[in-house]
Motif scaffolding. Structure first.
Motif, short mmCIF file in Angstrom:
data_model
loop_
_atom_site.label_atom_id
_atom_site.label_comp_id
_atom_site.label_asym_id
_atom_site.label_seq_id
_atom_site.Cartn_x
_atom_site.Cartn_y
_atom_site.Cartn_z
N SER A 1 0.93 -1.22 0.02
CA SER A 1 -0.04 0.05 0.11
C SER A 1 0.74 1.15 -0.10
CB SER A 1 -0.88 0.19 1.35
OG SER A 1 -0.23 0.15 2.54
N GLU A 2 0.17 2.58 -0.27
CA GLU A 2 1.06 3.85 -0.31
C GLU A 2 1.61 3.90 1.13
OE1 GLU A 2 -1.47 7.06 -1.60
OE2 GLU A 2 -1.59 6.00 -3.69
N ASP A 3 0.85 3.67 2.30
CA ASP A 3 1.46 3.73 3.55
C ASP A 3 2.75 2.96 3.61
OD1 ASP A 3 -0.44 5.69 4.06
OD2 ASP A 3 -1.78 4.23 5.33
N ILE B 1 4.85 1.91 1.51
CA ILE B 1 5.85 2.38 0.55
C ILE B 1 6.52 3.55 1.30
CG2 ILE B 1 6.29 3.65 -1.55
CD1 ILE B 1 5.93 0.46 -1.85
N GLU B 2 5.45 4.43 2.00
CA GLU B 2 6.10 5.61 2.58
C GLU B 2 7.11 5.21 3.94
OE1 GLU B 2 6.17 8.90 1.92
OE2 GLU B 2 5.41 8.16 -0.06
#
Length: 207
Positions: free
Chosen positions: A42-44, A46-47
């Motif tokens: 997910s984007e989270d 990845i961050e």
């Protein structure tokens, strides 16, 4: 984003994603997460991985510097900052290195003082000012240098230096007072203290 490839590089793992993004992570972090090829993140996630990757890069750079010679925390911070790493990540990494004793300002100050006082024949005040410039706390500097206060070797170094310098000045036709001022200024420039300089001058000028 989907993981396309994981490549082990020493103690790190390079993760390549389907959008060609590449992140270098600590091997243990990858093992803890259990990442595998074709995993979708997910984007989270990845961050979070980007933050971990930045920390890995900071840690690798720090160890690279430490492998060459010991550093003070202040020195290492400045070098890492010049690489445009974030201050927060740098400090987190340095805190971790201190906890694991890879970084120790007191040890650094002792080694630095020994080298400069006995090998380079510096005076205590020059060592003090240089340690301060390297980010060592005043309390640590005072504690380290107090062990060398009154050391006979430092006086012997001062005597050796101005004996050599006196020979250099011998053909300059200086008066006794001028010679004394020249030798005094020379020792002050090398960081010797007033009282010690007076003792050294008394020994050398009486010869």
């Amino acid at each position: 984003m989907i993981i396309e490839k994981l490549t082990k590089k020493g103690d790190n793992v390079l993760i390549k994603f389907d959008d060609e993004t590449e992140l270098l992570l600590d091997l243990n972090s990858v093992l803890d997460k259990g990442y595998r090829r074709n995993d979708e993140l997910s984007e989270d996630e990845i961050e979070n991985l980007k933050k971990l990757s930045n920390k890995t890069l900071v840690k690798n750079s720090a160890f690279n510097y430490l492998s060459r010679r010991i550093h003070s925390r202040g020195e290492l911070y400045q070098k890492l900052k010049k690489k445009n790493f974030e201050s927060e990540i740098i400090n987190e990494t340095l805190n971790e290195l201190e906890e694991k004793k890879f970084l120790d300002d007191e040890f650094f100050a002792n080694r630095y003082a020994e080298e400069k006082l006995f090998r380079k024949k510096w005076g205590i005040e020059k060592v003090r000012s240089n340690l301060f410039l390297k980010g060592i706390k005043r309390k640590t500097i005072d504690e380290v240098l107090s062990a060398y206060s009154g050391d006979k070797v430092i006086l012997e170094n001062a005597i050796f230096l101005i004996t050599k310098k006196k020979k250099f000045y011998s053909n300059k036709n200086y008066t006794e007072q001028q010679m004394k001022q020249k030798l005094f200024s020379f020792l002050r420039s090398r960081g010797f203290e007033y009282e010690l300089i007076s003792k050294a001058l008394n020994v050398v000028l009486e010869k």
